[in-house]
Enzyme design. Structure first.
Site, PDB file in Angstrom:
ATOM      1  N   GLY A  37       0.770  -1.061   0.103  1.00  0.00           N
ATOM      2  CA  GLY A  37      -0.020  -0.008  -0.026  1.00  0.00           C
ATOM      3  C   GLY A  37       0.941   1.262  -0.060  1.00  0.00           C
ATOM      4  O   GLY A  37       0.194   2.611  -0.266  1.00  0.00           O
TER       5      GLY A  37
ATOM      6  N   PHE B 176      -5.024   1.132   8.093  1.00  0.00           N
ATOM      7  CA  PHE B 176      -5.722   0.093   7.611  1.00  0.00           C
ATOM      8  C   PHE B 176      -6.459   0.302   6.300  1.00  0.00           C
ATOM      9  O   PHE B 176      -6.667  -0.357   5.291  1.00  0.00           O
ATOM     10  CB  PHE B 176      -6.881   0.087   8.709  1.00  0.00           C
ATOM     11  CG  PHE B 176      -8.178  -0.661   8.287  1.00  0.00           C
ATOM     12  CD1 PHE B 176      -8.282  -2.111   7.998  1.00  0.00           C
ATOM     13  CD2 PHE B 176      -9.570  -0.084   7.959  1.00  0.00           C
ATOM     14  CE1 PHE B 176      -9.424  -2.877   7.646  1.00  0.00           C
ATOM     15  CE2 PHE B 176     -10.493  -0.794   7.282  1.00  0.00           C
ATOM     16  CZ  PHE B 176     -10.354  -2.194   7.199  1.00  0.00           C
ATOM     17  N   GLU B 177      -6.662   1.719   5.858  1.00  0.00           N
ATOM     18  CA  GLU B 177      -7.496   1.932   4.692  1.00  0.00           C
ATOM     19  C   GLU B 177      -6.589   1.587   3.427  1.00  0.00           C
ATOM     20  O   GLU B 177      -7.199   1.748   2.369  1.00  0.00           O
ATOM     21  CB  GLU B 177      -8.042   3.441   4.817  1.00  0.00           C
ATOM     22  CG  GLU B 177      -9.072   3.669   5.743  1.00  0.00           C
ATOM     23  CD  GLU B 177      -9.371   5.221   5.815  1.00  0.00           C
ATOM     24  OE1 GLU B 177     -10.496   5.586   5.862  1.00  0.00           O
ATOM     25  OE2 GLU B 177      -8.476   5.848   6.263  1.00  0.00           O
TER      26      GLU B 177
ATOM     27  N   THR C 164      -1.730  -3.272   3.071  1.00  0.00           N
ATOM     28  CA  THR C 164      -2.218  -4.400   2.493  1.00  0.00           C
ATOM     29  C   THR C 164      -1.656  -5.614   3.408  1.00  0.00           C
ATOM     30  O   THR C 164      -0.851  -5.498   4.425  1.00  0.00           O
ATOM     31  CB  THR C 164      -1.441  -4.759   1.188  1.00  0.00           C
ATOM     32  OG1 THR C 164      -0.140  -4.862   1.621  1.00  0.00           O
ATOM     33  CG2 THR C 164      -1.797  -3.781   0.133  1.00  0.00           C
TER      34      THR C 164
ATOM     35  N   SER D 235       3.032  -5.841  11.735  1.00  0.00           N
ATOM     36  CA  SER D 235       1.709  -4.583  12.142  1.00  0.00           C
ATOM     37  C   SER D 235       1.085  -4.998  13.302  1.00  0.00           C
ATOM     38  O   SER D 235       0.925  -6.189  13.767  1.00  0.00           O
ATOM     39  CB  SER D 235       1.006  -4.555  10.963  1.00  0.00           C
ATOM     40  OG  SER D 235      -0.152  -3.502  11.194  1.00  0.00           O
TER      41      SER D 235
ATOM     42  N   GLU E  45      10.422  -7.470   5.972  1.00  0.00           N
ATOM     43  CA  GLU E  45      10.323  -6.294   5.198  1.00  0.00           C
ATOM     44  C   GLU E  45      10.791  -6.261   3.863  1.00  0.00           C
ATOM     45  O   GLU E  45      11.308  -5.486   3.138  1.00  0.00           O
ATOM     46  CB  GLU E  45      11.187  -5.231   5.969  1.00  0.00           C
ATOM     47  CG  GLU E  45      10.641  -4.853   7.351  1.00  0.00           C
ATOM     48  CD  GLU E  45      11.237  -3.875   7.971  1.00  0.00           C
ATOM     49  OE1 GLU E  45      11.978  -2.913   7.532  1.00  0.00           O
ATOM     50  OE2 GLU E  45      11.469  -3.789   9.374  1.00  0.00           O
TER      51      GLU E  45
ATOM     52  N   THR F  43      13.024  -8.113   2.445  1.00  0.00           N
ATOM     53  CA  THR F  43      14.461  -8.421   2.314  1.00  0.00           C
ATOM     54  C   THR F  43      14.785  -9.684   2.015  1.00  0.00           C
ATOM     55  O   THR F  43      16.034  -9.955   1.520  1.00  0.00           O
ATOM     56  CB  THR F  43      15.284  -7.745   3.462  1.00  0.00           C
ATOM     57  OG1 THR F  43      14.963  -8.518   4.753  1.00  0.00           O
ATOM     58  CG2 THR F  43      14.981  -6.372   3.640  1.00  0.00           C
ATOM     59  N   LEU F  44      13.992 -10.553   2.353  1.00  0.00           N
ATOM     60  CA  LEU F  44      14.410 -12.065   2.322  1.00  0.00           C
ATOM     61  C   LEU F  44      13.607 -12.660   1.500  1.00  0.00           C
ATOM     62  O   LEU F  44      13.966 -13.849   0.869  1.00  0.00           O
ATOM     63  CB  LEU F  44      14.370 -12.713   3.867  1.00  0.00           C
ATOM     64  CG  LEU F  44      15.032 -12.175   4.852  1.00  0.00           C
ATOM     65  CD1 LEU F  44      14.589 -12.979   6.308  1.00  0.00           C
ATOM     66  CD2 LEU F  44      16.393 -12.016   4.593  1.00  0.00           C
TER      67      LEU F  44
ATOM     68  N   TYR G 284       3.478   5.503  22.238  1.00  0.00           N
ATOM     69  CA  TYR G 284       3.243   6.166  20.743  1.00  0.00           C
ATOM     70  C   TYR G 284       3.419   7.651  20.926  1.00  0.00           C
ATOM     71  O   TYR G 284       2.697   8.253  21.644  1.00  0.00           O
ATOM     72  CB  TYR G 284       2.046   5.632  20.192  1.00  0.00           C
ATOM     73  CG  TYR G 284       1.954   6.116  18.691  1.00  0.00           C
ATOM     74  CD1 TYR G 284       2.156   5.336  17.822  1.00  0.00           C
ATOM     75  CD2 TYR G 284       1.568   7.556  18.219  1.00  0.00           C
ATOM     76  CE1 TYR G 284       1.947   5.543  16.344  1.00  0.00           C
ATOM     77  CE2 TYR G 284       1.320   7.603  17.190  1.00  0.00           C
ATOM     78  CZ  TYR G 284       1.630   6.861  15.971  1.00  0.00           C
ATOM     79  OH  TYR G 284       1.543   7.087  14.703  1.00  0.00           O
TER      80      TYR G 284
END
Length: 525
Positions: free
Chosen positions: A128, A196-197, A200, A209, A258, A260-261, A446
């Site tokens: 996304g 979320f919107e 993916t 996530s 991410e 990379t693999l 956060y």
């Protein structure tokens, strides 16, 4: 999404008079936005993909699925962090992938990776495009060409098992589309991060996530049952049962990898019936420490609601958790939000149990309104961030996590580091914080950071981010709880996993991606 901001045009609204007045009072800015460029006027670096390489990719996925179009390249030029957007809005040529490739299925992904490995083309897997840590930057590394591998065509549910409560979803499905398709069968995934919107299924898995309802449904990695992965060395299908003792769980190599693999092409996930009912309750606590202790009591008792969040005094005072009332009359103390989902009987029992614990720990019930307002605006915060950037106000977020016993110290150290860095640059910040996710042994923090922009806001934020990252590591927190590593957190990964851990990651990458084409410059130091 739009090329130089979060989301879609309909989501972008002018700042209210109340917010503009607050900005003038705190930061001395007028609140008048600057004009943005049209995307057609943005120069891109010339594509380095040779005609021969383009022809080779076309042979794999078809002529209509390899694009060097200006619009496609620009919209795959990075993620949606504040630094990403500052770079997008800067003058001069923009970095962008040399082409965007749209494979149709797992076999085409596998073939694209094989071709790129054989022809020295870097590959950035793209879902996304919501990364806020540099995870989809078109980094070439040692390669002279890089493509974005857009997975949007992998967008179906290929299997659903209502007896076991699992579903197999294509990696390119967005959050809303996944909920729509599952809803036809009476199920929900219940994974609702702020992205979320637009994000993916594959992206959720690749970045570990954590959704806003994780107190009730768990993190995304808790939901993963099975993965199908394409790598330059071949295909892996991992996960045969709900639990196994067949050696180390290799799924854990790819959840959080991410891109990379390997490229995750399909994910089998735990799903649950669409909730029969939802209940809302907001709470006020006299201070953050009291509220945090109350959340800990609820979670450690095993009575956590579906959603459980606590804003500190600064965030509560600004009403940042209530998008419709920012700058208005605040709730006293610290605002907590709870929601409960499930059958009517379950919701009634759980809300009564958790409510009794929160009240006993010093909480005052506020009714439904603030909790409903939070839910109504929970995906809107990035739009506010962009509106602030437009009027000369720097706004960015970062997150971490630690144990309950270390939570207060970590919060103090990170707040202090951000304050010192930005104040030393002549821009005293407003720093807000909330507990976004909870566990029996600890919680996440956060942070939202707001300050007047300097002439070089990118350098301004990078200095503050370095100070915050160093403070997190020194205070014993994780460098990221749910935003992932990307390029932004990569410098601190050796502190997180140690030098031997880094060598293990490099060894795994060398086996799966010997040419090193997958997402160069991300995750692996």
């Amino acid at each position: 999404m739009v090329w130089d901001a979060w989301g879609i045009p309909a989501g972008h609204q002018p700042l209210s008079e109340r917010i503009r007045g607050l900005l003038t009072q705190v930061f001395g800015v007028s609140g008048d936005p600057v004009a943005r460029r049209d995307e057609g006027d943005v120069p891109l670096r010339e594509s380095a993909l040779t005609p021969a390489r383009r022809a080779g990719l076309v042979e794999v996925v078809g002529s209509g699925n390899v694009s060097a179009d200006h619009r496609d390249r620009l919209r795959h030029a990075g993620g949606k962090s504040t630094p990403d957007l500052l770079r997008r809005r800067a003058e001069g040529p923009q970095d962008a992938p040399d082409a965007v490739v749209f494979p149709a299925d797992h076999d085409e992904v596998l073939a694209v990776l094989a071709y790129c490995a054989a022809n020295a083309v870097a590959v950035v897997p793209f879902g996304g495009g919501t990364s806020v840590v540099g995870g989809v930057e078109p980094v070439r590394g040692r390669f002279d060409a890089v493509i974005a591998l857009d997975l949007r065509r992998l967008d179906t549910i290929t299997a659903i098992d209502p007896i076991s409560g699992t579903a197999t979803l294509g990696a390119g499905l967005t959050g809303p589309r996944a909920e729509e398709l599952l809803g036809v069968h009476g199920f929900s995934l219940g994974h609702f991060p702020q992205s979320f919107e637009f994000a993916t299924i594959g992206g959720f898995a690749a970045t570990r996530s954590s959704g806003q309802a994780s107190a009730g449904y768990g993190r995304f990695d808790d939901m993963v049952q099975r993965l199908e992965i394409a790598t330059p060395s071949g295909t892996l299908v991992l996960g045969r049962a709900p639990a196994s003792a067949a050696g180390p769980d290799l799924r854990e190599l790819f959840v959080g990898s991410e891109g990379t693999l390997g490229v995750i092409t399909a994910v089998t996930l735990r799903v649950h019936p669409v909730p029969e009912t939802v209940a809302y309750q907001a709470w006020s606590f006299p201070d953050f420490a009291t509220g945090a202790a109350a959340l800990r009591a609820v979670v450690q008792e095993g009575a956590a609601p579906t959603v459980l969040r606590l804003s500190d005094e600064a965030e509560t005072g600004i009403n940042l958790a209530r998008s419709g009332d920012i700058g208005g009359n605040p709730v006293a103390g610290c605002l907590a939000v709870t929601t409960y989902e499930g059958s009517a009987a379950h919701v009634a029992a759980r809300s009564a149990e958790a409510g009794a614990l929160l009240a006993a720990a010093g909480g005052s019930a506020l009714g439904e309104t603030a909790a409903r307002e939070w839910e109504h605006g929970r995906f809107a915060a990035p739009y506010l961030r962009d509106a602030l950037l437009d009027v000369g106000v720097l706004c960015e977020t970062l997150e971490t996590a630690t144990t309950w016993s270390n939570l207060s110290a970590l919060k103090e150290k990170v707040t202090g580091a951000l304050t010192d860095s930005l104040s030393a640059q002549g821009t005293p910040p407003l720093i807000m914080c909330h507990i976004s996710h909870t566990y029996p042994t600890g919680a996440s923090l956060y942070f939202t950071v707001v300050a007047k922009q300097l002439d070089d806001p990118l350098a301004q934020w990078q200095a503050a981010k370095r100070a915050a990252g160093d403070a997190i590591v020194a205070a014993g927190g994780t460098i990221t709880h749910h935003h992932a590593v990307g390029t932004d957190h990569r410098p601190w990964l050796p502190d997180e996993v140690g030098d031997l851990g880094v060598r293990v990651l490099r060894a795994v990458k060398a086996e799966l991606d010997p040419a090193g084409i997958l997402n160069p410059g991300k995750l692996v130091p």
